[in-house]
Design a protein around this motif. Structure first.
Motif, PDB file in Angstrom:
ATOM      1  N   ILE A  75       0.830  -1.209   0.000  1.00 16.31           N
ATOM      2  CA  ILE A  75       0.000   0.000   0.000  1.00 16.31           C
ATOM      3  C   ILE A  75       0.870   1.266   0.000  1.00 16.31           C
ATOM      4  O   ILE A  75       1.869   1.326   0.717  1.00 16.31           O
ATOM      5  N   SER A  76       0.427   2.259  -0.788  1.00 26.44           N
ATOM      6  CA  SER A  76       1.104   3.550  -0.759  1.00 26.44           C
ATOM      7  C   SER A  76       0.584   4.323   0.464  1.00 26.44           C
ATOM      8  O   SER A  76      -0.626   4.497   0.618  1.00 26.44           O
ATOM      9  N   LEU A  77       1.505   4.766   1.310  1.00 20.78           N
ATOM     10  CA  LEU A  77       1.087   5.468   2.536  1.00 20.78           C
ATOM     11  C   LEU A  77       0.397   6.790   2.185  1.00 20.78           C
ATOM     12  O   LEU A  77      -0.577   7.190   2.818  1.00 20.78           O
ATOM     13  N   THR A  78       0.899   7.455   1.132  1.00 22.63           N
ATOM     14  CA  THR A  78       0.300   8.735   0.713  1.00 22.63           C
ATOM     15  C   THR A  78      -1.157   8.511   0.308  1.00 22.63           C
ATOM     16  O   THR A  78      -2.055   9.249   0.706  1.00 22.63           O
ATOM     17  N   ARG A  79      -1.387   7.470  -0.481  1.00 22.55           N
ATOM     18  CA  ARG A  79      -2.746   7.194  -0.955  1.00 22.55           C
ATOM     19  C   ARG A  79      -3.663   6.811   0.209  1.00 22.55           C
ATOM     20  O   ARG A  79      -4.817   7.238   0.269  1.00 22.55           O
ATOM     21  N   MET A  80      -3.137   6.006   1.138  1.00 22.89           N
ATOM     22  CA  MET A  80      -3.959   5.595   2.288  1.00 22.89           C
ATOM     23  C   MET A  80      -4.337   6.810   3.149  1.00 22.89           C
ATOM     24  O   MET A  80      -5.488   6.959   3.572  1.00 22.89           O
ATOM     25  N   LYS A  81      -3.391   7.707   3.373  1.00 24.78           N
ATOM     26  CA  LYS A  81      -3.665   8.885   4.205  1.00 24.78           C
ATOM     27  C   LYS A  81      -4.732   9.762   3.547  1.00 24.78           C
ATOM     28  O   LYS A  81      -5.623  10.288   4.212  1.00 24.78           O
ATOM     29  N   LEU A  82      -4.640   9.894   2.232  1.00 27.13           N
ATOM     30  CA  LEU A  82      -5.625  10.669   1.462  1.00 27.13           C
ATOM     31  C   LEU A  82      -7.009  10.029   1.565  1.00 27.13           C
ATOM     32  O   LEU A  82      -8.021  10.704   1.783  1.00 27.13           O
TER      33      LEU A  82
END
Ligand SMILES: C[S@@+](CC[C@H](N)C(=O)[O-])C[C@H]1O[C@@H](n2cnc3c(N)ncnc32)[C@H](O)[C@@H]1O
Length: 220
Positions: free
Chosen positions: A176-183
């Motif tokens: 998982i991309s952390l940036t995408r998950m946070k968004l």
């Protein structure tokens, strides 16, 4: 063998042994600490496995642990471990047909990387959580050194298979991309805190510590 079928049969046998080898180490202890932090009475675990050690540690504290898993043999072990015949069932959480907003905490630990489209799973987990309750999960950071290493291994195995060289069947994991998950969490109005595995456990091995734990709160 199809990926889901692999987890249902081959992987579940491996995991029943492996979970004992991993034991109740600092990482697992930190997960339990976070799950019981808000003093929940009733929790749900997505991908519950055998129910040991995480579910078992929660049950010891008097918490009711429900859950699901796609592997029939793991569910049988979890039912026994947690003494919960009705609340633990076989299947993916998308098949949950119970009431919404009933659990104090819904969590999915050490399992997200086996679940395609984990974002859909998180949405379902949110729907099952009481307002003000918590959604907890860990993911493998796709930019970690471990995940880069795993992707190369996967490509190499595919190539060997193409050449007809015998190798053990292995499935690509879902990083998982952390940036995408946070968004995604922001868009779904979930406040969150997150910690890397090294921060939680003080493990200094930068090549083998890809996990990041998210502790989210559903709005009241
Ligand atoms: C590494 S085990 C972790 C088990 C448990 N959460 C723990 O921490 O001990 C991963 C589990 O996820 C389950 N799993 C894989 N895909 C799943 C899915 N789509 N829905 C539910 N469980 C799934 C596997 O069968 C396996 O039991």
């Amino acid at each position: 063998m199809e990926e889901t079928q692999y987890y249902k049969t081959v992987y579940s046998k491996y995991w029943a042994e492996q979970t004992k080898k991993y034991g109740y180490a600092p990482y697992e202890q930190n997960l339990v600490r976070l799950i019981k932090k808000s003093s929940p009475q009733k929790v749900f675990e997505v991908g519950i496995g055998t129910g040991w050690p995480i579910g078992a540690a929660l049950k010891k504290k008097g918490i009711t642990v429900d859950g699901c898993d796609i592997a029939e043999s793991s569910v049988a072990l979890a039912k026994e471990e947690l003494n919960n015949e009705d609340g633990i069932w076989i299947g993916d959480v998308s098949e949950y047909k119970g009431d919404t907003e009933v659990y104090d905490v819904v969590y999915c630990v050490r399992a997200s990387w086996y679940i395609p489209n984990f974002y859909r799973t998180v949405k379902k987990m949110v729907s099952m959580t009481k307002p003000g309750g918590h959604i907890i999960f860990d993911v493998m950071d796709r930019n970690s050194l471990f995940c880069v290493k795993q992707r190369w291994k996967y490509v190499k195995e595919k190539y060997y298979k193409f050449l007809g060289i015998d190798i053990d069947e292995n499935y690509g994991q879902h990083f998982i991309s952390l940036t995408r998950m946070k968004l995604f969490l922001k868009r779904n109005r979930l406040s969150y805190q997150c910690w890397g595995e090294r921060e939680l456990t003080h493990n200094k091995d930068i090549y083998n510590t890809p996990k990041v734990v998210f502790y989210c709160r559903k709005e009241r």
